[in-house]
Scaffold this active site. Structure first.
Site, PDB file in Angstrom:
ATOM      1  N   LYS A  26      35.117  -0.031 -15.094  1.00 46.56           N
ATOM      2  CA  LYS A  26      36.108   1.094 -15.561  1.00 46.56           C
ATOM      3  C   LYS A  26      37.581   0.819 -15.595  1.00 46.56           C
ATOM      4  O   LYS A  26      38.407   1.785 -15.624  1.00 46.56           O
ATOM      5  CB  LYS A  26      35.476   2.437 -15.450  1.00 46.56           C
ATOM      6  CG  LYS A  26      34.252   2.935 -15.995  1.00 46.56           C
ATOM      7  CD  LYS A  26      34.160   2.878 -17.546  1.00 46.56           C
ATOM      8  CE  LYS A  26      32.709   3.438 -17.806  1.00 46.56           C
ATOM      9  NZ  LYS A  26      32.653   3.410 -19.427  1.00 46.56           N
ATOM     10  N   LEU A  65      44.102   7.827 -15.098  1.00 46.17           N
ATOM     11  CA  LEU A  65      43.140   8.931 -15.396  1.00 46.17           C
ATOM     12  C   LEU A  65      41.922   8.517 -16.317  1.00 46.17           C
ATOM     13  O   LEU A  65      42.084   7.870 -17.132  1.00 46.17           O
ATOM     14  CB  LEU A  65      43.917  10.210 -16.087  1.00 46.17           C
ATOM     15  CG  LEU A  65      43.061  11.466 -16.285  1.00 46.17           C
ATOM     16  CD1 LEU A  65      42.650  12.020 -15.059  1.00 46.17           C
ATOM     17  CD2 LEU A  65      43.706  12.194 -17.182  1.00 46.17           C
ATOM     18  N   GLY A 110      47.946   7.375 -14.494  1.00 48.90           N
ATOM     19  CA  GLY A 110      47.627   7.673 -13.010  1.00 48.90           C
ATOM     20  C   GLY A 110      47.588   6.847 -11.911  1.00 48.90           C
ATOM     21  O   GLY A 110      48.058   7.015 -10.740  1.00 48.90           O
ATOM     22  N   GLU A 113      51.016   6.624 -11.006  1.00 48.46           N
ATOM     23  CA  GLU A 113      51.465   7.706 -10.099  1.00 48.46           C
ATOM     24  C   GLU A 113      50.924   7.543  -8.720  1.00 48.46           C
ATOM     25  O   GLU A 113      51.483   7.836  -7.448  1.00 48.46           O
ATOM     26  CB  GLU A 113      50.729   8.917 -10.693  1.00 48.46           C
ATOM     27  CG  GLU A 113      51.453   9.398 -11.813  1.00 48.46           C
ATOM     28  CD  GLU A 113      51.026  10.545 -12.502  1.00 48.46           C
ATOM     29  OE1 GLU A 113      49.678  10.726 -12.764  1.00 48.46           O
ATOM     30  OE2 GLU A 113      51.956  11.460 -12.881  1.00 48.46           O
ATOM     31  N   GLU A 133      50.601   7.933 -21.381  1.00 46.72           N
ATOM     32  CA  GLU A 133      50.565   9.432 -21.611  1.00 46.72           C
ATOM     33  C   GLU A 133      51.256   9.709 -23.055  1.00 46.72           C
ATOM     34  O   GLU A 133      50.675  10.662 -23.881  1.00 46.72           O
ATOM     35  CB  GLU A 133      51.009  10.280 -20.374  1.00 46.72           C
ATOM     36  CG  GLU A 133      50.077  10.354 -19.230  1.00 46.72           C
ATOM     37  CD  GLU A 133      50.551   9.204 -18.175  1.00 46.72           C
ATOM     38  OE1 GLU A 133      50.952   8.327 -18.753  1.00 46.72           O
ATOM     39  OE2 GLU A 133      50.225   9.457 -17.140  1.00 46.72           O
ATOM     40  N   ARG A 136      48.936   8.752 -25.630  1.00 44.75           N
ATOM     41  CA  ARG A 136      47.754   9.809 -25.743  1.00 44.75           C
ATOM     42  C   ARG A 136      48.097  11.282 -26.189  1.00 44.75           C
ATOM     43  O   ARG A 136      47.001  11.758 -26.360  1.00 44.75           O
ATOM     44  CB  ARG A 136      47.117   9.601 -24.541  1.00 44.75           C
ATOM     45  CG  ARG A 136      46.940   8.196 -23.976  1.00 44.75           C
ATOM     46  CD  ARG A 136      45.657   7.518 -24.302  1.00 44.75           C
ATOM     47  NE  ARG A 136      45.663   6.297 -23.963  1.00 44.75           N
ATOM     48  CZ  ARG A 136      45.531   5.158 -24.402  1.00 44.75           C
ATOM     49  NH1 ARG A 136      45.693   5.049 -25.882  1.00 44.75           N
ATOM     50  NH2 ARG A 136      45.535   3.882 -23.872  1.00 44.75           N
ATOM     51  N   GLY A 141      50.942  14.125 -15.294  1.00 41.63           N
ATOM     52  CA  GLY A 141      50.593  15.471 -14.442  1.00 41.63           C
ATOM     53  C   GLY A 141      50.294  15.032 -12.876  1.00 41.63           C
ATOM     54  O   GLY A 141      49.750  15.984 -12.336  1.00 41.63           O
TER      55      GLY A 141
END
Ligand code: 1HE
Length: 258
Positions: A26, A65, A110, A113, A133, A136, A141
């Site tokens: 993934k 993410l 992420g 991040e 992001e 999307r 976040g």
């Protein structure tokens, strides 16, 4: 190792903790279980470890993410999820040891991040950075809006999100995404070299760099200067500092650049 949290591999060699994100099928997308696994690891750094290195298995550091978990959330659930990312990434940034990130392939969303919460970033040339992001229809976040402008500036971060721009590893070092760039396959060796240097520092120096410098940067000038004086005085009065200074004056310590 069997005791590692799901989708993470950990190993301690000498004074270095190796943490590998291990979900290559993934693209190392970060689901909640993996994130909480990182929290477990960085909250329980084994005694004797002086530096950690985080990297990714497969062709990518992390695709960010896990979008398959981005289900319908109400406002409180959304806030709680983002705050969970903040909590875990603060464990990395303000834990007990400096963390070196070795990046390759995708370091996006992420994933970027997580990399931004580390103390040093090494990018193999295959690395590419993006904040999808923007495309999307969501917003960062996991702390990017606080940490990333400190690395690359606000305008560049906004550009990544406005335009979907992708920055490659070699360009990224000039722009502040990473401090080092290596040939593909050589990032880990560079990480180990740097981790050994970091591990050989006085503990108070690493503590000050991790825990005091960021507070100084976030504060006003007069508070920052006072904090600097305090930590400078505390560190130079430690027995370790006294020994290191004496060693230099007696010609027993390395010169700058050695
Ligand atoms: C994923 C994810 C993911 C891959 N969540 N499953 N992040 C993104 O928007 C990046 C999305 N990913 C990509 O753009 C590409 O996957 C890559 C450029 C990173 C890699 O491409 P590639 O061709 O090597 O892999 P792939 O074929 O796209 O993906 C392989 C599998 O990984 C596939 O699943 P499969 O079951 O069909 O094999 C993909 O669905 C899966 N996969 N990335 C879930 N991200 C705290 S807030 C942070 C907010 C964000 O991070 S938003 C950014 C999310």
């Amino acid at each position: 190792m069997d005791s590692s949290p799901q989708n993470l591999i950990t190993e301690v060699v000498d004074e270095i903790l190796f943490v590998k994100i291990n979900r290559p099928a993934k693209r190392n997308a970060v689901n909640d279980a993996l994130l909480l696994g990182l929290e477990q690891i960085f909250t329980n750094i084994p005694a004797g470890v002086k530096c950690a290195i985080i990297s990714g298995e497969g062709d990518h550091f992390s695709a960010g993410l896990d979008l398959s978990e981005l289900k319908e959330r109400d406002i409180i659930e959304g806030l709680t999820h983002s705050r969970m990312w903040h909590r875990v990434l603060e464990k990395i940034q303000f834990g007990t040891v400096p963390v070196v990130a070795v990046l390759h392939g995708a370091c996006v969303g992420g994933g970027l991040e997580i990399a931004s919460a580390c103390h040093i970033r090494i990018a193999e040339k295959s690395t590419f950075y993006a904040l999808p992001e923007g495309q999307r229809g969501i917003f960062v976040g996991g702390g990017a809006s606080v940490r990333l402008p400190k690395l690359i500036g606000m305008a560049r971060m906004a550009d990544l999100m406005f335009t979907g721009r992708v920055i490659k590893g070699e360009e990224g070092v000039a722009l502040g995404f990473s401090q080092y760039v290596t040939e593909d396959g050589e990032g880990l060796a560079k990480g180990i070299e740097l981790a050994k240097r970091i591990a050989s520092n006085a503990e108070i120096t690493n503590y000050a760099l991790m825990h005091v410098l960021p507070k100084i940067v976030d504060s006003g000038q007069s508070e920052g200067l006072m904090m600097e004086s305090l930590i400078a005085t505390i560190s130079s009065s430690s027995p370790e500092a006294k020994k290191r200074l004496a060693d230099f004056l007696e010609g027993k310590a390395k010169k700058v650049g050695e």
